[in-house]
Design an enzyme around this catalytic site. Structure first.
Site, PDB file in Angstrom:
ATOM      1  NE  ARG A 129      -3.747  -2.222  -0.142  1.00  0.00           N
ATOM      2  CZ  ARG A 129      -3.477  -3.269  -0.959  1.00  0.00           C
ATOM      3  NH1 ARG A 129      -2.462  -3.228  -1.806  1.00  0.00           N
ATOM      4  NH2 ARG A 129      -4.257  -4.310  -0.966  1.00  0.00           N
ATOM      5  CB  SER A 133      -9.100  -1.810   3.816  1.00  0.00           C
ATOM      6  OG  SER A 133      -9.672  -3.014   3.390  1.00  0.00           O
ATOM      7  CD  GLU A 183      -5.544  -0.011   2.457  1.00  0.00           C
ATOM      8  OE1 GLU A 183      -5.343  -1.040   3.147  1.00  0.00           O
ATOM      9  OE2 GLU A 183      -6.051  -0.047   1.334  1.00  0.00           O
TER      10      GLU A 183
HETATM   11  C1  FAD Z   1     -15.582   0.135  -1.837  1.00  0.00           C
HETATM   12  C2  FAD Z   1     -14.082   0.249  -1.854  1.00  0.00           C
HETATM   13  C3  FAD Z   1     -13.313  -0.878  -2.107  1.00  0.00           C
HETATM   14  C4  FAD Z   1     -11.914  -0.776  -2.139  1.00  0.00           C
HETATM   15  N1  FAD Z   1     -11.187  -1.895  -2.399  1.00  0.00           N
HETATM   16  C5  FAD Z   1      -9.833  -1.809  -2.471  1.00  0.00           C
HETATM   17  C6  FAD Z   1      -9.045  -2.960  -2.776  1.00  0.00           C
HETATM   18  O1  FAD Z   1      -9.535  -4.048  -3.011  1.00  0.00           O
HETATM   19  N2  FAD Z   1      -7.705  -2.815  -2.816  1.00  0.00           N
HETATM   20  C7  FAD Z   1      -7.098  -1.638  -2.586  1.00  0.00           C
HETATM   21  O2  FAD Z   1      -5.859  -1.565  -2.654  1.00  0.00           O
HETATM   22  N3  FAD Z   1      -7.814  -0.527  -2.294  1.00  0.00           N
HETATM   23  C8  FAD Z   1      -9.163  -0.586  -2.246  1.00  0.00           C
HETATM   24  N4  FAD Z   1      -9.892   0.524  -1.944  1.00  0.00           N
HETATM   25  C9  FAD Z   1      -9.204   1.798  -1.647  1.00  0.00           C
HETATM   26  C10 FAD Z   1      -9.009   2.723  -2.868  1.00  0.00           C
HETATM   27  O3  FAD Z   1      -9.955   2.453  -3.874  1.00  0.00           O
HETATM   28  C11 FAD Z   1      -7.600   2.602  -3.449  1.00  0.00           C
HETATM   29  O4  FAD Z   1      -6.626   2.981  -2.503  1.00  0.00           O
HETATM   30  C12 FAD Z   1      -7.454   3.471  -4.704  1.00  0.00           C
HETATM   31  O5  FAD Z   1      -6.330   3.099  -5.439  1.00  0.00           O
HETATM   32  C13 FAD Z   1      -7.373   4.960  -4.386  1.00  0.00           C
HETATM   33  O6  FAD Z   1      -7.433   5.656  -5.601  1.00  0.00           O
HETATM   34  P1  FAD Z   1      -8.066   7.127  -5.657  1.00  0.00           P
HETATM   35  O7  FAD Z   1      -7.821   7.661  -7.016  1.00  0.00           O
HETATM   36  O8  FAD Z   1      -9.465   7.109  -5.200  1.00  0.00           O
HETATM   37  O9  FAD Z   1      -7.116   7.825  -4.596  1.00  0.00           O
HETATM   38  P2  FAD Z   1      -7.374   9.063  -3.614  1.00  0.00           P
HETATM   39  O10 FAD Z   1      -8.170   8.647  -2.431  1.00  0.00           O
HETATM   40  O11 FAD Z   1      -7.888  10.224  -4.395  1.00  0.00           O
HETATM   41  O12 FAD Z   1      -5.873   9.327  -3.169  1.00  0.00           O
HETATM   42  C14 FAD Z   1      -5.138   8.276  -2.519  1.00  0.00           C
HETATM   43  C15 FAD Z   1      -3.643   8.637  -2.535  1.00  0.00           C
HETATM   44  O13 FAD Z   1      -3.176   8.720  -3.882  1.00  0.00           O
HETATM   45  C16 FAD Z   1      -2.636  10.026  -4.141  1.00  0.00           C
HETATM   46  N5  FAD Z   1      -2.938  10.347  -5.534  1.00  0.00           N
HETATM   47  C17 FAD Z   1      -4.111  10.188  -6.208  1.00  0.00           C
HETATM   48  N6  FAD Z   1      -3.954  10.569  -7.495  1.00  0.00           N
HETATM   49  C18 FAD Z   1      -2.676  11.007  -7.629  1.00  0.00           C
HETATM   50  C19 FAD Z   1      -1.906  11.529  -8.711  1.00  0.00           C
HETATM   51  N7  FAD Z   1      -2.410  11.706  -9.942  1.00  0.00           N
HETATM   52  N8  FAD Z   1      -0.612  11.880  -8.472  1.00  0.00           N
HETATM   53  C20 FAD Z   1      -0.056  11.730  -7.229  1.00  0.00           C
HETATM   54  N9  FAD Z   1      -0.741  11.240  -6.183  1.00  0.00           N
HETATM   55  C21 FAD Z   1      -2.035  10.866  -6.375  1.00  0.00           C
HETATM   56  C22 FAD Z   1      -3.293  10.935  -3.117  1.00  0.00           C
HETATM   57  O14 FAD Z   1      -2.513  12.103  -2.893  1.00  0.00           O
HETATM   58  C23 FAD Z   1      -3.360  10.005  -1.914  1.00  0.00           C
HETATM   59  O15 FAD Z   1      -2.104   9.954  -1.267  1.00  0.00           O
HETATM   60  C24 FAD Z   1     -11.286   0.470  -1.910  1.00  0.00           C
HETATM   61  C25 FAD Z   1     -12.069   1.611  -1.684  1.00  0.00           C
HETATM   62  C26 FAD Z   1     -13.458   1.505  -1.658  1.00  0.00           C
HETATM   63  C27 FAD Z   1     -14.276   2.738  -1.459  1.00  0.00           C
END
Ligand code: FAD
Length: 287
Positions: free
Chosen positions: A161, A210, A280
């Site tokens: 992660r 999570s 996380e």
């Molecule tokens: C229902 C549900 C199920 C999920 N299941 C999983 C799973 O199975 N496995 C898992 O690993 N995660 C899971 N997650 C968590 C989440 O979806 C992941 O961590 C996902 O990759 C986050 O992406 P995001 O674009 O929404 O990130 P954000 O929440 O917008 O940001 C997360 C991090 O990434 C950084 N970031 C985002 N975009 C950029 C960019 N362009 N440049 C630099 N930094 C950036 C942010 O600054 C922050 O540090 C789940 C979430 C939900 C709601």
């Protein structure tokens, strides 16, 4: 587009958070570069937001700049050798479907992660034994001075992660590499992973998935459950009955409710098991 005092609750899966002093949505690299050259080094607090599926913004909002890449950063492009170039704002599911349409295997797991590719890289997101590090090839990013940087797979160390990239980088695009596969088998694998997820995790709720990382050789949800925390409720914050590591906003929670529940669970698990759960999700803003 630059917005002032923008409501952050619109941009994250918890639907929570106060106002961002500045919310910037660039629609091109040049747009972003111009903005960063003007404000990037002056602003102390800059947070790049993806799809907001792993971010809890505090009720007090964010006294700084939120950068959310605009729609031109969401694209997929087929390259040679089963590689795909994707804009960092592209949703993981879109990337998985694009790979599947082009008979590229290895990206099926992305169909069950609700974030963007930028977020997936920063979180080294994954499930069921797969994660982004296994398909990562290279990426382009911009630092806060507006300079372009490139990283190949040998230059990034992914961990559970996370990764060792510095936090001042805004990822613009990513190249992922899969393997040549059979389209039907790829589609079937996507469906089976999605179904597996549906069985074990709640859907259509206000959550960031999570809340805590799994400690080595342990499952956070099991520790939470065995510490008798599954039924805890604080204000509008509670824990999913389907998955004890999924904390949720039942509709009228504040970010403080979610955070108080997080702290309570962390304390109880420590008292019961001696294990210090690590977050996380990212909690952003001043307490
Ligand atoms: C229902 C549900 C199920 C999920 N299941 C999983 C799973 O199975 N496995 C898992 O690993 N995660 C899971 N997650 C968590 C989440 O979806 C992941 O961590 C996902 O990759 C986050 O992406 P995001 O674009 O929404 O990130 P954000 O929440 O917008 O940001 C997360 C991090 O990434 C950084 N970031 C985002 N975009 C950029 C960019 N362009 N440049 C630099 N930094 C950036 C942010 O600054 C922050 O540090 C789940 C979430 C939900 C709601």
């Amino acid at each position: 587009m630059i917005y002032e005092n923008e409501k952050l609750s619109k941009y994250n899966w918890f639907n929570l958070g106060g106002l961002a002093r500045i919310f910037f949505k660039p629609n091109s690299q040049l747009d972003l570069k111009n903005f960063l050259e003007k404000y990037g080094s002056k602003e102390k607090n800059v947070y790049t937001l993806g799809a907001g599926s792993n971010t809890l913004f505090r009720d007090s909002g964010f006294d700084g700049v939120i950068i959310k890449l605009g729609k031109n950063f969401a694209y997929t492009k087929l390259l040679e050798d089963n590689k795909i170039e994707v804009g960092a704002a592209t949703l993981d599911k879109t990337v998985s479907d694009f790979a599947s349409e082009n008979s590229i295997s290895g990206l099926e797991f992305l169909s069950c992660i609700p974030g963007s590719i930028g977020g997936a890289i920063m979180m080294n997101s994954g499930c069921y034994g797969y994660d982004i590090s296994k398909i990562f090839f290279s990426l382009k990013a911009m630092n806060l001075s507006g300079e372009l940087k490139s990283f190949s797979k040998d230059e990034i160390k992914f961990i559970y992660r996370g990764n060792n990239l510095t936090k001042d980088l805004i990822i613009l695009s990513v190249v992922l590499q899969g393997e040549s596969g059979n389209k039907n088998q790829i589609k079937n694998k996507q469906i089976s992973l999605i179904n597996k997820k549906k069985e074990s995790q709640p859907s259509k709720i206000k959550t960031c998935g999570s809340t805590f990382k799994n400690p080595e050789n342990k499952k956070a949800w099991e520790l939470i459950k065995s510490s008798n925390c599954s039924n805890l409720i604080i204000g509008g914050a509670r824990i999913s009955s389907k998955h004890s590591n999924f904390f949720l906003n039942n509709g009228n929670a504040t970010s403080s409710d979610i955070e108080a529940l997080i702290e309570k669970v962390k304390k109880e698990v420590f008292l019961k098991t001696g294990i210090n759960l690590e977050l996380e999700i990212k909690i952003i803003g001043v307490k």
